[in-house]
Scaffold this motif. Structure first.
Motif, PDB file in Angstrom:
ATOM      1  N   MET A 119       0.823  -1.211   0.000  1.00 42.75           N
ATOM      2  CA  MET A 119       0.000   0.000   0.000  1.00 42.75           C
ATOM      3  C   MET A 119       0.857   1.261   0.000  1.00 42.75           C
ATOM      4  N   GLU A 149       1.829   1.639  -3.646  1.00 39.50           N
ATOM      5  CA  GLU A 149       0.676   2.005  -4.474  1.00 39.50           C
ATOM      6  C   GLU A 149       0.196   3.429  -4.207  1.00 39.50           C
ATOM      7  N   ASN A 150       0.090   3.778  -2.923  1.00 36.48           N
ATOM      8  CA  ASN A 150      -0.511   5.057  -2.557  1.00 36.48           C
ATOM      9  C   ASN A 150       0.452   6.226  -2.617  1.00 36.48           C
ATOM     10  N   LEU A 161      -4.133  11.628   0.528  1.00 35.57           N
ATOM     11  CA  LEU A 161      -3.501  10.428   1.058  1.00 35.57           C
ATOM     12  C   LEU A 161      -3.152  10.579   2.534  1.00 35.57           C
ATOM     13  N   ASN A 204      -5.965   9.537   4.506  1.00 40.57           N
ATOM     14  CA  ASN A 204      -6.427   8.178   4.273  1.00 40.57           C
ATOM     15  C   ASN A 204      -6.256   7.345   5.547  1.00 40.57           C
TER      16      ASN A 204
END
Length: 313
Positions: free
Chosen positions: A131, A134-135, A167, A170
């Motif tokens: 993650m 990806e993020n 983000l 998040n």
């Protein structure tokens, strides 16, 4: 083969249960979104805090794993972008969204339940590191390129700033940061907090699979089969192979963590893929691709598990 089926069958049965619940109107779309929001906001961060916060920092961030997964995912991103831009004739925005679909896995909703069932506790470490890649890299890169293709929204720097701003809010990223800080500072989580965290963590995998199934109901291909087919094939075949090759080039990664990385790469693209594509007029293509990739992943994941189980540790 029976062992593989015992791993994959419960996962896809839960996905099927979610699909059946949506199809029979037991749950409406808003209720499904509410369950998904609960998983993302509470259950998954709790899982990350529990696992990362109770493990030494040396065991939670593995440089070789991060390097290999980043390298393999970037290769898949570049391959998809090149095919889309120069062979398929897509514009910059379409190529960027296709590249994101082929290189960003559904790490939380499908990847984690899959790897947890097949391998066990290392699944959380793979999810956290995946993650981060990806993020913090792939999704921002794709969105900046896509916005540049539309030449709107104030330019690439504005999009990048807005993306990273979102983000930072998040819950999953916050959960990773809290877990790593707790581990780094060697803080012991009090039992009074650890118990509810553990209870929340336990429901993340089944609820995530249920939400994926419910979200698939109502999706239609609508005449974009060719795009859906090649992007799905790239995500389910090229991405895992690229990650596997990257692990072969990077030393000092355990066979278990290599298997974790490959299985995460075997997962279909993230469930919000159609939502991100909608901004650029690509919702139909992205929805069809997500549907095709999720259905076909039952077979490709089974093949990957057979290969992993047949490979000596």
């Amino acid at each position: 083969m029976l062992q593989i089926f015992q791993i994959t069958a419960p996962i896809f049965l839960l996905i099927g249960l979610g699909y059946a619940a949506a199809m029979s109107a037991v749950l409406n779309r808003e209720q499904v979104r509410g369950i998904g929001a609960f998983v993302i906001t509470f259950a998954m961060p709790a899982l990350l805090i529990k696992t990362l916060g109770t493990s030494p920092i040396q065991q939670t961030l593995i440089p070789g794993y991060l390097l290999a997964y980043t390298l393999g995912s970037c290769v898949a991103f570049a391959a998809a972008f090149g095919v889309s831009r120069w062979l398929r004739g897509d514009d910059l925005s379409g190529s960027a969204i296709n590249a994101m679909g082929m290189s960003v896995s559904n790490s939380g909703f499908i990847g984690y339940p899959l790897v947890a069932a097949a391998i066990g506790s290392p699944a959380v470490l793979g999810m956290a590191m995946g993650m981060l890649v990806e993020n913090l890299l792939l999704i921002p890169l794709a969105l900046v390129l896509a916005e540049a293709g539309k030449q709107r929204g104030g330019g690439g720097l504005t999009v990048l700033r807005m993306t990273f701003g979102r983000l930072l809010k998040n819950p999953v990223i916050i959960g990773i940061v809290i877990g790593l800080c707790v581990s780094l500072l060697d803080i012991e989580i009090p039992p009074l907090l650890l118990k509810p965290i553990d209870m929340l963590a336990g429901v993340s995998a089944p609820l995530a699979l249920f939400v994926i199934g419910a979200g698939l109901f109502g999706m239609r291909a609508r005449g974009v089969w060719i795009d859906a087919a090649w992007i799905s094939a790239g995500k389910l075949i090229i991405h895992p192979l690229a990650v596997l090759c990257a692990f072969m080039l990077v030393p000092d990664v355990s066979p278990v963590m290599k298997a974790v990385g490959v299985l995460f790469a075997c997962s279909p693209m993230m469930s919000i893929f159609p939502i991100l594509g909608q901004r650029f007029g690509l919702e139909d293509r992205c929805s069809a691709t997500l549907l095709v990739a999720t259905v076909l992943s039952f077979f490709t994941i089974s093949v990957a598990l057979m290969f992993i189980h047949a490979t000596p540790a």
